[in-house]
Design a protein around this motif. Structure first.
Motif, PDB file in Angstrom:
ATOM      1  N   PHE A  14       1.019  -1.482  -0.094  1.00 11.84           N
ATOM      2  CA  PHE A  14       0.068   0.520   0.255  1.00 11.84           C
ATOM      3  C   PHE A  14       0.867   1.270  -0.446  1.00 11.84           C
ATOM      4  O   PHE A  14       0.320   2.285  -1.056  1.00 11.84           O
ATOM      5  CB  PHE A  14      -0.650   0.442   1.124  1.00 11.84           C
ATOM      6  N   LYS A  15       1.834   0.948   0.900  1.00  9.04           N
ATOM      7  CA  LYS A  15       2.671   2.629   0.597  1.00  9.04           C
ATOM      8  C   LYS A  15       3.142   2.513  -0.530  1.00  9.04           C
ATOM      9  O   LYS A  15       3.672   3.722  -0.556  1.00  9.04           O
ATOM     10  CB  LYS A  15       3.706   2.046   1.805  1.00  9.04           C
ATOM     11  N   ARG A  16       3.653   1.641  -1.242  1.00 11.38           N
ATOM     12  CA  ARG A  16       4.465   1.885  -2.462  1.00 11.38           C
ATOM     13  C   ARG A  16       3.600   2.681  -3.671  1.00 11.38           C
ATOM     14  O   ARG A  16       3.502   3.485  -4.186  1.00 11.38           O
ATOM     15  CB  ARG A  16       4.816   0.561  -2.667  1.00 11.38           C
ATOM     16  N   ILE A  17       1.721   1.675  -4.066  1.00 17.70           N
ATOM     17  CA  ILE A  17       0.779   2.502  -3.792  1.00 17.70           C
ATOM     18  C   ILE A  17       1.001   3.810  -4.018  1.00 17.70           C
ATOM     19  O   ILE A  17       0.235   5.068  -5.032  1.00 17.70           O
ATOM     20  CB  ILE A  17      -0.289   1.425  -4.335  1.00 17.70           C
ATOM     21  N   GLU A  18       0.624   4.001  -2.678  1.00 18.70           N
ATOM     22  CA  GLU A  18       0.712   5.922  -2.342  1.00 18.70           C
ATOM     23  C   GLU A  18       1.531   6.351  -2.956  1.00 18.70           C
ATOM     24  O   GLU A  18       0.934   7.695  -3.458  1.00 18.70           O
ATOM     25  CB  GLU A  18       0.373   5.935  -1.003  1.00 18.70           C
ATOM     26  N   ALA A  19       2.864   5.896  -2.792  1.00 21.05           N
ATOM     27  CA  ALA A  19       3.985   6.982  -3.344  1.00 21.05           C
ATOM     28  C   ALA A  19       3.749   7.243  -4.714  1.00 21.05           C
ATOM     29  O   ALA A  19       4.401   8.338  -5.363  1.00 21.05           O
ATOM     30  CB  ALA A  19       5.618   5.857  -3.677  1.00 21.05           C
ATOM     31  N   GLU A  20       3.077   6.666  -5.708  1.00 23.86           N
ATOM     32  CA  GLU A  20       2.750   6.486  -7.412  1.00 23.86           C
ATOM     33  C   GLU A  20       1.517   7.869  -7.105  1.00 23.86           C
ATOM     34  O   GLU A  20       1.716   7.945  -8.345  1.00 23.86           O
ATOM     35  CB  GLU A  20       2.508   5.125  -8.113  1.00 23.86           C
ATOM     36  N   LEU A  21       0.840   7.462  -6.491  1.00 22.55           N
ATOM     37  CA  LEU A  21      -0.217   8.103  -6.530  1.00 22.55           C
ATOM     38  C   LEU A  21       0.024   9.584  -6.383  1.00 22.55           C
ATOM     39  O   LEU A  21       0.487  10.335  -5.781  1.00 22.55           O
ATOM     40  CB  LEU A  21      -1.792   7.731  -6.062  1.00 22.55           C
ATOM     41  N   PRO A  22      -0.729  10.534  -7.249  1.00 27.96           N
ATOM     42  CA  PRO A  22      -0.634  12.064  -7.018  1.00 27.96           C
ATOM     43  C   PRO A  22      -1.604  12.598  -5.000  1.00 27.96           C
ATOM     44  O   PRO A  22      -1.717  11.127  -4.510  1.00 27.96           O
ATOM     45  CB  PRO A  22      -2.282  13.045  -7.539  1.00 27.96           C
ATOM     46  N   PRO A  23      -1.430  13.779  -4.820  1.00 26.54           N
ATOM     47  CA  PRO A  23      -0.647  13.186  -3.013  1.00 26.54           C
ATOM     48  C   PRO A  23      -2.348  12.819  -2.365  1.00 26.54           C
ATOM     49  O   PRO A  23      -2.927  12.960  -1.596  1.00 26.54           O
ATOM     50  CB  PRO A  23      -0.468  15.115  -2.586  1.00 26.54           C
ATOM     51  N   ARG A  24      -4.020  13.924  -3.354  1.00 24.14           N
ATOM     52  CA  ARG A  24      -5.040  13.587  -3.236  1.00 24.14           C
ATOM     53  C   ARG A  24      -5.135  12.533  -3.291  1.00 24.14           C
ATOM     54  O   ARG A  24      -6.358  11.547  -2.171  1.00 24.14           O
ATOM     55  CB  ARG A  24      -5.508  14.828  -3.813  1.00 24.14           C
ATOM     56  N   LEU A  25      -4.996  11.849  -3.835  1.00 19.28           N
ATOM     57  CA  LEU A  25      -5.529  10.376  -4.428  1.00 19.28           C
ATOM     58  C   LEU A  25      -4.553   9.872  -2.959  1.00 19.28           C
ATOM     59  O   LEU A  25      -4.872   8.794  -2.576  1.00 19.28           O
ATOM     60  CB  LEU A  25      -5.009   9.838  -5.419  1.00 19.28           C
ATOM     61  N   ALA A  26      -3.447   9.869  -2.528  1.00 13.46           N
ATOM     62  CA  ALA A  26      -2.755   9.253  -1.745  1.00 13.46           C
ATOM     63  C   ALA A  26      -3.690   9.082   0.072  1.00 13.46           C
ATOM     64  O   ALA A  26      -3.406   7.846   0.408  1.00 13.46           O
ATOM     65  CB  ALA A  26      -0.675   9.830  -0.827  1.00 13.46           C
ATOM     66  N   ARG A  27      -3.779  10.753  -0.057  1.00 15.94           N
ATOM     67  CA  ARG A  27      -4.429  10.806   1.046  1.00 15.94           C
ATOM     68  C   ARG A  27      -5.815   9.978   1.541  1.00 15.94           C
ATOM     69  O   ARG A  27      -6.290   9.317   2.475  1.00 15.94           O
ATOM     70  CB  ARG A  27      -4.599  12.285   1.219  1.00 15.94           C
ATOM     71  N   ALA A  28      -6.765  10.244  -0.010  1.00 14.06           N
ATOM     72  CA  ALA A  28      -7.346   9.302   0.460  1.00 14.06           C
ATOM     73  C   ALA A  28      -7.781   7.533   0.288  1.00 14.06           C
ATOM     74  O   ALA A  28      -8.036   7.197   0.822  1.00 14.06           O
ATOM     75  CB  ALA A  28      -8.508   9.566  -0.850  1.00 14.06           C
ATOM     76  N   MET A  29      -6.203   7.049   0.165  1.00 17.11           N
ATOM     77  CA  MET A  29      -5.729   5.714   0.372  1.00 17.11           C
ATOM     78  C   MET A  29      -5.491   5.502   1.073  1.00 17.11           C
ATOM     79  O   MET A  29      -5.894   4.356   2.136  1.00 17.11           O
ATOM     80  CB  MET A  29      -4.966   5.686  -1.225  1.00 17.11           C
ATOM     81  N   ARG A  30      -4.100   5.632   2.027  1.00 21.40           N
ATOM     82  CA  ARG A  30      -4.371   6.029   3.760  1.00 21.40           C
ATOM     83  C   ARG A  30      -5.329   5.979   4.183  1.00 21.40           C
ATOM     84  O   ARG A  30      -5.843   5.704   5.442  1.00 21.40           O
ATOM     85  CB  ARG A  30      -3.388   7.197   4.354  1.00 21.40           C
ATOM     86  N   TRP A  31      -6.419   7.474   4.146  1.00 11.84           N
ATOM     87  CA  TRP A  31      -7.659   7.357   5.351  1.00 11.84           C
ATOM     88  C   TRP A  31      -8.685   5.932   4.525  1.00 11.84           C
ATOM     89  O   TRP A  31      -9.764   5.370   5.678  1.00 11.84           O
ATOM     90  CB  TRP A  31      -8.297   8.043   4.275  1.00 11.84           C
ATOM     91  N   LEU A  32      -8.869   5.250   4.011  1.00 12.47           N
ATOM     92  CA  LEU A  32      -9.340   3.783   3.564  1.00 12.47           C
ATOM     93  C   LEU A  32      -8.390   3.278   4.283  1.00 12.47           C
ATOM     94  O   LEU A  32      -8.944   2.660   4.889  1.00 12.47           O
ATOM     95  CB  LEU A  32      -9.522   4.163   2.465  1.00 12.47           C
ATOM     96  N   ARG A  33      -7.666   3.474   4.191  1.00 16.30           N
ATOM     97  CA  ARG A  33      -6.907   2.318   4.824  1.00 16.30           C
ATOM     98  C   ARG A  33      -6.374   2.090   5.999  1.00 16.30           C
ATOM     99  O   ARG A  33      -6.565   1.259   7.297  1.00 16.30           O
ATOM    100  CB  ARG A  33      -4.851   2.237   4.976  1.00 16.30           C
ATOM    101  N   HIS A  34      -6.489   3.603   7.239  1.00 18.67           N
ATOM    102  CA  HIS A  34      -7.457   3.551   8.498  1.00 18.67           C
ATOM    103  C   HIS A  34      -8.380   2.521   9.238  1.00 18.67           C
ATOM    104  O   HIS A  34      -8.631   1.976   8.411  1.00 18.67           O
ATOM    105  CB  HIS A  34      -7.614   4.985   8.958  1.00 18.67           C
ATOM    106  N   ARG A  35      -7.902   1.817  10.538  1.00 25.49           N
ATOM    107  CA  ARG A  35      -8.924   0.707  11.231  1.00 25.49           C
ATOM    108  C   ARG A  35     -10.164   2.168  10.673  1.00 25.49           C
ATOM    109  O   ARG A  35     -10.781   0.942  10.737  1.00 25.49           O
ATOM    110  CB  ARG A  35      -7.950   1.126  12.465  1.00 25.49           C
ATOM    111  N   ASP A  36     -11.032   3.127  11.531  1.00 22.78           N
ATOM    112  CA  ASP A  36     -11.473   3.529  11.091  1.00 22.78           C
ATOM    113  C   ASP A  36     -12.750   3.301  10.458  1.00 22.78           C
ATOM    114  O   ASP A  36     -13.641   3.722  10.581  1.00 22.78           O
ATOM    115  CB  ASP A  36     -11.937   5.042  12.283  1.00 22.78           C
ATOM    116  N   SER A  37     -11.659   3.222   9.225  1.00 21.51           N
ATOM    117  CA  SER A  37     -12.487   2.902   7.468  1.00 21.51           C
ATOM    118  C   SER A  37     -13.430   1.647   7.511  1.00 21.51           C
ATOM    119  O   SER A  37     -13.257   2.087   6.318  1.00 21.51           O
ATOM    120  CB  SER A  37     -11.268   3.718   7.069  1.00 21.51           C
TER     121      SER A  37
END
Length: 100
Positions: A14-37
């Protein structure tokens, strides 16, 4: 790379994928990965998988199936290692393509 657990392997993918994404999409992906999501992640993963089945329709496509599986892998341990390896393989293909 040697990983101690499937969950760790998926986290690195997931971290490697986030590094390839634009910052806005990477933030959305981090939010989706969070335990509360989790209440959002599971239905979104299922919806993407169902959309991937109907890939013959416009807008829906085969890209939806692996994305849905990646989201579900965060919560389903048997999917974690295969999806992490698939993500690493796809990112390796992307790196080889960029080198050309």
């Amino acid at each position: 790379m040697q990983f101690s657990s499937a969950r760790q392997e998926l986290r690195v993918a997931f971290k490697r994928i986030e590094a390839e994404l634009p910052p806005r999409l990477a933030r959305a992906m981090r939010w989706l990965r969070h335990r509360d999501s989790r209440l959002i992640r599971i239905p979104a993963g299922l919806a993407l998988m169902i959309g991937g089945v109907f890939s013959f329709l416009p807008v829906l496509g085969a890209w939806m199936l692996p994305l849905g599986l990646m989201l579900l892998a965060a919560d389903v341990p048997p999917l974690q290692r295969p999806m992490a390896r698939f993500a690493h393989w796809c990112l390796g293909l992307l790196e080889r393509f960029r080198r050309r």
